[in-house]
Design an enzyme around this catalytic site. Sequence first.
Site, short mmCIF file in Angstrom:
data_model
loop_
_atom_site.label_atom_id
_atom_site.label_comp_id
_atom_site.label_asym_id
_atom_site.label_seq_id
_atom_site.Cartn_x
_atom_site.Cartn_y
_atom_site.Cartn_z
N ASP A 37 5.64 -15.54 2.51
CA ASP A 37 5.99 -14.32 3.26
C ASP A 37 7.39 -14.49 3.84
OD1 ASP A 37 5.81 -11.97 5.22
OD2 ASP A 37 3.79 -11.96 4.41
N ASP A 63 11.17 -14.83 -0.25
CA ASP A 63 11.39 -13.43 -0.61
C ASP A 63 11.03 -13.31 -2.09
OD1 ASP A 63 12.28 -10.93 -1.35
OD2 ASP A 63 14.22 -11.10 -0.33
N VAL A 64 10.00 -12.53 -2.38
CA VAL A 64 9.55 -12.46 -3.78
C VAL A 64 10.59 -11.83 -4.70
CG1 VAL A 64 7.08 -12.47 -3.22
CG2 VAL A 64 8.30 -10.27 -3.45
N ASN A 90 0.57 -9.79 -3.89
CA ASN A 90 0.24 -8.80 -2.86
C ASN A 90 1.47 -8.25 -2.13
OD1 ASN A 90 -1.58 -7.64 -0.56
ND2 ASN A 90 -0.17 -9.06 0.47
N TYR A 156 7.60 4.28 -4.56
CA TYR A 156 6.36 3.49 -4.41
C TYR A 156 5.39 3.81 -5.54
CZ TYR A 156 2.27 1.44 -2.06
OH TYR A 156 1.16 0.69 -1.74
N LYS A 160 3.95 1.11 -8.33
CA LYS A 160 2.53 0.77 -8.45
C LYS A 160 1.98 1.12 -9.83
CE LYS A 160 2.27 -1.19 -4.54
NZ LYS A 160 2.03 -2.65 -4.44
N ILE A 189 -5.67 1.58 3.49
CA ILE A 189 -6.26 0.45 4.23
C ILE A 189 -5.48 0.34 5.54
CG2 ILE A 189 -6.82 -2.00 4.17
CD1 ILE A 189 -8.13 -0.37 1.87
P1 NAI Z 1 1.84 -4.88 5.08
O1 NAI Z 1 3.19 -4.29 5.19
O2 NAI Z 1 0.89 -4.68 6.20
O3 NAI Z 1 1.97 -6.42 4.73
C1 NAI Z 1 2.79 -6.79 3.63
C2 NAI Z 1 3.22 -8.21 3.77
O4 NAI Z 1 4.13 -8.47 2.69
C3 NAI Z 1 3.98 -8.47 5.07
O5 NAI Z 1 3.53 -9.66 5.66
C4 NAI Z 1 5.43 -8.57 4.62
O6 NAI Z 1 6.22 -9.42 5.42
C5 NAI Z 1 5.26 -9.12 3.20
N1 NAI Z 1 6.44 -8.85 2.39
C6 NAI Z 1 7.11 -7.68 2.29
N2 NAI Z 1 8.18 -7.83 1.49
C7 NAI Z 1 8.19 -9.13 1.08
C8 NAI Z 1 9.05 -9.89 0.26
N3 NAI Z 1 10.15 -9.36 -0.29
N4 NAI Z 1 8.75 -11.19 0.05
C9 NAI Z 1 7.66 -11.75 0.62
N5 NAI Z 1 6.81 -11.08 1.42
C10 NAI Z 1 7.08 -9.78 1.65
O7 NAI Z 1 1.20 -4.27 3.72
P2 NAI Z 1 -0.33 -4.14 3.29
O8 NAI Z 1 -0.79 -2.81 3.67
O9 NAI Z 1 -1.08 -5.33 3.70
O10 NAI Z 1 -0.15 -4.11 1.69
C11 NAI Z 1 -0.30 -5.24 0.87
C12 NAI Z 1 -0.21 -4.79 -0.59
O11 NAI Z 1 -1.24 -3.84 -0.85
C13 NAI Z 1 1.11 -4.09 -0.92
O12 NAI Z 1 1.50 -4.43 -2.23
C14 NAI Z 1 0.74 -2.63 -0.84
O13 NAI Z 1 1.60 -1.83 -1.59
C15 NAI Z 1 -0.68 -2.65 -1.37
N6 NAI Z 1 -1.46 -1.51 -0.97
C16 NAI Z 1 -1.69 -1.25 0.37
C17 NAI Z 1 -2.43 -0.15 0.73
C18 NAI Z 1 -2.71 0.18 2.14
O14 NAI Z 1 -3.23 1.29 2.39
N7 NAI Z 1 -2.42 -0.67 3.11
C19 NAI Z 1 -2.97 0.79 -0.27
C20 NAI Z 1 -2.68 0.40 -1.62
C21 NAI Z 1 -1.96 -0.70 -1.95
#
Ligand code: NAI
Length: 256
Positions: A37, A63-64, A90, A156, A160, A189
């Site tokens: 992360d 950073d991915v 993720n 986005y 996806k 979520i």
């Molecule tokens: P979030 O924003 O709450 O957490 C995402 C995490 O990824 C954070 O800890 C952030 O620091 C990290 N991150 C962001 N960019 C990064 C990078 N360049 N390198 C490394 N780490 C990085 O997001 P959430 O909601 O937990 O989402 C997780 C995954 O699930 C994402 O891919 C999102 O698109 C997907 N998703 C989420 C939904 C939702 O409703 N929360 C619905 C559908 C898909």
Amino acid sequence: MDRVKGKTCVITGAALGIGKACAERLADEGAAVALFDLHDAEGEALAAALRARGARASYWHVDVADEAAVKAAIDEAVAAFGGLHALVNNAGIAGVNKPTHEITEAEWDRVQAVNVKGVFFCTKHAIPHLRRAGGGSIIHLSSIYGLVGAADSPPYHASKGAVRLMAKTDAMIYAPDRIRVNSIHPGFIWTPMVEGHLKASFADPAAAREAVAALHPLGHLGAPDDIAWGVVYLASDESKFITGSELVIDGGYTAH
Ligand code: NAI
């Protein structure tokens, strides 16, 4: 308790939200977890908390979207834990919520850099290790927005949709290596991403949360664990005949 015992899992975006829940559930089910992360304080704290309850867990700042950083961290995690068996792609960002004709090239590119190229880099550099392990599981976090449209967040949606098909293509390419690749499609979520999206997009975020909840036939948003249990299933040998598939966990959002 032991659904993924003996496996090492890399989880990107593991400090918060869905990734954090994945790390907790995988660790509780016996996996060694490598947390990637950008939020170092939260990532280190999670690794320490998991170690305190008996798991093998370490955090890497990655950073991915940075290929060299991804390769270095995956190689280090494999050296630390002695192999790799599952990768949870993720990490993702929501990006701007504007109509297509107002989006700049830089805004478009940043979403693709994290959500698409990040999945490519992590997959690319995990494959040699998964091959060496004799197989494994790669799980891409797509979305309901990778299955159906909605009138928001064009970059986005594009990202996806891309990872949904990247999973299918790599499922075909790496099936002979016994590497399975699947996508998960969450509905809304309740995580920092969704909270931030509602705050940025609506004058009344509480009312917006209720309106979003009503889009799901089950009548509420999901919790990070709802997705994490799907990840545990796909990372485990329970899903050994599943590849190139889509696991939809959306409270019925796409059932219309
Ligand atoms: P979030 O924003 O709450 O957490 C995402 C995490 O990824 C954070 O800890 C952030 O620091 C990290 N991150 C962001 N960019 C990064 C990078 N360049 N390198 C490394 N780490 C990085 O997001 P959430 O909601 O937990 O989402 C997780 C995954 O699930 C994402 O891919 C999102 O698109 C997907 N998703 C989420 C939904 C939702 O409703 N929360 C619905 C559908 C898909």
